[in-house]
Design a protein around this motif. Structure first.
Motif, PDB file in Angstrom:
ATOM      1  N   ASP A   1       9.438  11.580  -8.293  1.00 38.12           N
ATOM      2  CA  ASP A   1       8.625  10.194  -8.266  1.00 38.12           C
ATOM      3  C   ASP A   1       8.347   9.865  -9.760  1.00 38.12           C
TER       4      ASP A   1
ATOM      5  N   ASP B   1       5.323   7.140 -10.870  1.00 37.20           N
ATOM      6  CA  ASP B   1       3.962   7.244 -10.975  1.00 37.20           C
ATOM      7  C   ASP B   1       3.052   8.212 -10.185  1.00 37.20           C
TER       8      ASP B   1
ATOM      9  N   ASP C   1       3.291  12.608  -5.655  1.00 38.35           N
ATOM     10  CA  ASP C   1       1.880  12.741  -5.712  1.00 38.35           C
ATOM     11  C   ASP C   1       1.278  12.014  -4.489  1.00 38.35           C
TER      12      ASP C   1
HETATM   13 MG    MG Z   1       3.649   8.270  -7.189  1.00 38.81          MG
END
Ligand code: MG
Length: 270
Positions: free
Chosen positions: A26, A28, A214
């Motif tokens: 990922d 961000d 995340d």
């Molecule tokens: Mg993310």
């Protein structure tokens, strides 16, 4: 959903001479710290609603049924981010900031409208551990494929500004500018599926692969596609919350994940 992938590695669009092991990651959270942008967006959203309410009142068409004006009490960044990390609903965050429920929709519309504005994107910063981790993947001959709900153009602009383009082989992003803020699991699954298929077509190795991210969107997508999942608590979700998703591993940052994830298949093969 409309997806878009961008090949930015030097040889990424041709059949590889030597198949490489792929890791999906990922953007961000693992690589970019978006906390300041999200906080500034929240503050600007509150301010915009306050100004709109004052203007409406001055024009004799108050937005609120009751007499008293707004008494907004913006949260500190630490309070705001702790709530985001623990998935406190946006409505509750707004109400704890003194926003009446009837102004929540205009507030959220404003947030969605401005969160990707260049004036706010400039608050994005590189996660402290990301640079070392990206170099580590490259040194270990890992092919790093970003799977993100951000628009690929935004991703490339950030990578270029940080001098990171040579360290990333491919970017799979969403063309919908609102996708990242919405963070929908099905969007992430679809993107990851396309990314895996494309890497296989190119002859790269996706078995024993990992999805690093995340949020629940990353963990669920990785689990559904049969990948091992590394959940990082340096992003927009807390360790406590991420553990409820039962990822393969939880790490504090991309560097600790990289050190572990790269060596894992070697250990399995030994
Ligand atoms: Mg993310």
């Amino acid at each position: 959903m409309t997806a878009c992938n961008v090949s930015i590695g030097q040889f990424s669009s041709v059949q590889p001479a030597t198949p490489k092991r792929v890791i999906f990651c990922d953007f961000d959270g693992p690589i970019v710290d978006v906390s300041e942008r999200y906080y500034q967006t929240y503050l600007k959203g509150l301010l915009a609603v306050e100004l709109a309410a004052e203007l409406a009142t001055a024009q004799g068409q108050p937005l609120l049924a009751r007499e008293q004006g707004l008494n907004l009490k913006p949260l500190s960044k630490a309070q705001f981010w702790r709530m985001k990390q623990n998935r406190v609903a946006d409505l509750e965050i707004a109400m704890r900031s003194g926003l009446p429920a009837e102004l929540f929709d205009p507030f959220m519309q404003q947030v969605k409208r401005i969160v990707n504005h260049p004036n706010l994107l400039r608050w994005d910063s590189l996660q402290p551990a990301a640079l070392g981790a990206l170099h580590y993947f490259k040194q270990r001959n890992i092919r790093l494929v970003l799977v993100t709900l951000r628009h690929p153009r935004q991703v490339q602009a950030f990578l270029r500004s940080q001098g990171l383009e040579p360290l990333i082989d491919e970017v799979f992003g969403a063309l919908d500018m609102n996708a990242a803020h919405a963070n929908r699991v099905d969007h992430k699954c679809e993107l990851l599926m396309q990314a895996i298929a494309q890497q296989k077509d190119l002859g790269h190795l996706t078995q024993n692969s990992w999805m690093i991210g995340d949020t629940e969107a990353d963990v669920r997508a990785g689990q559904l596609m049969g990948l091992s999942t590394a959940a990082l608590c340096c992003g927009v979700r807390s360790k406590t919350y991420l553990q409820t998703l039962s990822p393969s591993k939880v790490y504090g940052c991309l560097m600790t994940a990289a050190l572990d994830v790269v060596k894992m298949p070697l250990l399995q093969a030994a």
